[in-house]
Scaffold this motif. Structure first.
Motif, mmCIF file in Angstrom:
data_model
loop_
_atom_site.group_PDB
_atom_site.id
_atom_site.type_symbol
_atom_site.label_atom_id
_atom_site.label_comp_id
_atom_site.label_asym_id
_atom_site.label_seq_id
_atom_site.Cartn_x
_atom_site.Cartn_y
_atom_site.Cartn_z
ATOM 1 N N ARG A 29 0.825 -1.207 0.000
ATOM 2 C CA ARG A 29 0.000 0.000 0.000
ATOM 3 C C ARG A 29 0.860 1.259 0.000
ATOM 4 O O ARG A 29 1.791 1.380 0.793
ATOM 5 C CB ARG A 29 -0.927 -0.005 1.217
ATOM 6 N N TYR A 50 -15.727 10.590 -2.366
ATOM 7 C CA TYR A 50 -14.954 9.899 -1.334
ATOM 8 C C TYR A 50 -13.497 9.850 -1.767
ATOM 9 O O TYR A 50 -13.152 9.150 -2.728
ATOM 10 C CB TYR A 50 -15.500 8.482 -1.104
ATOM 11 N N GLU A 52 -10.688 8.237 -1.694
ATOM 12 C CA GLU A 52 -10.206 6.938 -1.239
ATOM 13 C C GLU A 52 -8.681 6.831 -1.244
ATOM 14 O O GLU A 52 -8.111 5.960 -0.593
ATOM 15 C CB GLU A 52 -10.783 5.819 -2.106
ATOM 16 N N GLU A 53 -7.998 7.752 -1.997
ATOM 17 C CA GLU A 53 -6.543 7.699 -2.075
ATOM 18 C C GLU A 53 -5.859 8.263 -0.833
ATOM 19 O O GLU A 53 -4.641 8.166 -0.678
ATOM 20 C CB GLU A 53 -6.055 8.450 -3.323
ATOM 21 N N ARG A 54 -6.636 8.844 0.083
ATOM 22 C CA ARG A 54 -6.061 9.440 1.289
ATOM 23 C C ARG A 54 -6.014 8.441 2.449
ATOM 24 O O ARG A 54 -6.775 7.467 2.487
ATOM 25 C CB ARG A 54 -6.890 10.650 1.736
ATOM 26 N N GLN A 56 -7.168 7.236 5.817
ATOM 27 C CA GLN A 56 -8.465 7.409 6.481
ATOM 28 C C GLN A 56 -8.249 7.393 7.996
ATOM 29 O O GLN A 56 -7.860 6.372 8.571
ATOM 30 C CB GLN A 56 -9.436 6.296 6.062
ATOM 31 N N CYS A 82 -13.155 0.760 1.940
ATOM 32 C CA CYS A 82 -11.961 0.056 1.465
ATOM 33 C C CYS A 82 -11.834 0.196 -0.045
ATOM 34 O O CYS A 82 -12.204 -0.717 -0.810
ATOM 35 C CB CYS A 82 -12.021 -1.419 1.866
ATOM 36 N N THR A 86 -6.939 2.983 -1.278
ATOM 37 C CA THR A 86 -6.860 3.397 0.125
ATOM 38 C C THR A 86 -5.589 2.835 0.750
ATOM 39 O O THR A 86 -5.405 1.616 0.811
ATOM 40 C CB THR A 86 -8.087 2.903 0.921
#
Length: 314
Positions: A29, A50, A52-54, A56, A82, A86
């Protein structure tokens, strides 16, 4: 991947994080943005936008809200959180990680990290680390020194004596950051940070001697990992017909990325002690930043003397 940080690097290089689950996915990841997401709206089911690349980040608010949901709804939300890009989940304050989060994260190969710090501090530390690691970098030819707490970038043509001058400065108690190549990145709108490439860290090349390890020879107090760049001192070979600034009122600037850095050009000539001159230039620059300008003081004194002489002639 270029301009990315693996989750393993994130854990190793930030001391406040520990791996809760997904140890085997740390290299898989990647973090590609310094922005951190706290999925508040997403917990209500709003996923129209959303990021999602950040990373969380879950704090007391997110975990408390999630605990009030039914197990089935919580499972659906965690599944949607998910994303394929991510990088990881981070839970602050050592809060209890919901079982549904762990199940979904394990299924999608997403690590879960925890920290004992409050959510705002975790967010600040992650943003600060990632902004430095992910910022565009530029490699400059020169020597970077810490002189009286100022980051001084010494530049000049090859063979002008930059490294030899740096050695003199080290012997005078100042600290080396980088020799020959300086990796520079822009931290914010006004700040440039310089450091040495890993392969050159703590090393100094002296012609006729070779490469020396400054930390080994002079101790840990003679080196520093990185510093903000405050001023550039450019060394030029002295030429008889070339004019150099004598009063210090010819202010120069050099643009690196979007930041203008003050620049001082100093002629190099046999018999000049460049280390002492650079040391004095750094102290003089610091005095200017604190409000005292010797050049302006000289001009005021000169004008006062001219006025006094004019009155006497009358």
């Amino acid at each position: 991947m270029e301009n990315a940080v693996s989750v393993r690097e994130l854990v190793l290089e930030t001391s406040n994080l520990e791996v809760y689950s997904g140890m085997q996915y740390l290299d898989e990841r990647m973090v590609t943005t310094e922005d951190i997401s706290r999925p508040g709206l997403e917990l209500t089911g709003y996923f129209d936008y959303y990021p999602e690349e950040r990373i969380q980040l879950f704090g007391m608010t997110e975990i408390s809200y999630g605990n009030k949901m039914s197990k089935e709804d919580r499972k659906k939300i965690m599944e949607r959180l998910c994303g394929k890009d991510t990088p990881c989940f981070v839970v602050s304050r050592y809060l209890v990680v919901p079982a549904e989060m762990k199940e979904a994260a394990d299924e999608h190969h997403i690590p879960i990290l925890r920290s004992k710090l409050p959510t705002t501090r975790v967010s600040a530390k992650l943003t600060d680390y990632l902004s430095g690691r992910l910022a565009p970098k530029k490699s400059l030819h020169g020597v970077l020194m810490d002189i009286y707490g100022l980051g001084v970038l010494i530049t000049g043509d090859s063979g002008v004596g930059k490294s030899e001058t740096a050695l003199d400065l080290i012997k005078r108690g100042h600290r080396l950051i980088a020799d020959d190549r300086v990796e520079v990145h822009q931290q914010d709108e006004q700040t440039l940070v310089g450091e040495a490439p890993k392969i050159l860290r703590h090393l100094l090349e002296i012609r006729g001697v070779g490469i020396i390890d400054v930390m080994n020879l002079f101790g840990a107090g003679a080196v520093r990992a990185k510093t903000d760049i405050s001023v550039i001192i450019h060394l030029e070979n002295w030429e008889k017909d070339k004019q150099f600034d004598r009063l210090g009122n010819g202010e120069q600037k050099e643009l690196i990325f979007d930041v203008e850095i003050p620049k001082i050009s100093i002629p190099v000539k046999v018999g000049r002690n460049m280390a002492i001159i650079i040391e004095a230039a750094a102290m003089n620059y610091r005095a200017k930043t604190m409000g005292y300008d010797a050049t302006k003081a000289f001009e005021r004194n000169l004008n006062a003397l001219i006025d006094e002489n004019s009155k006497q002639k009358k």
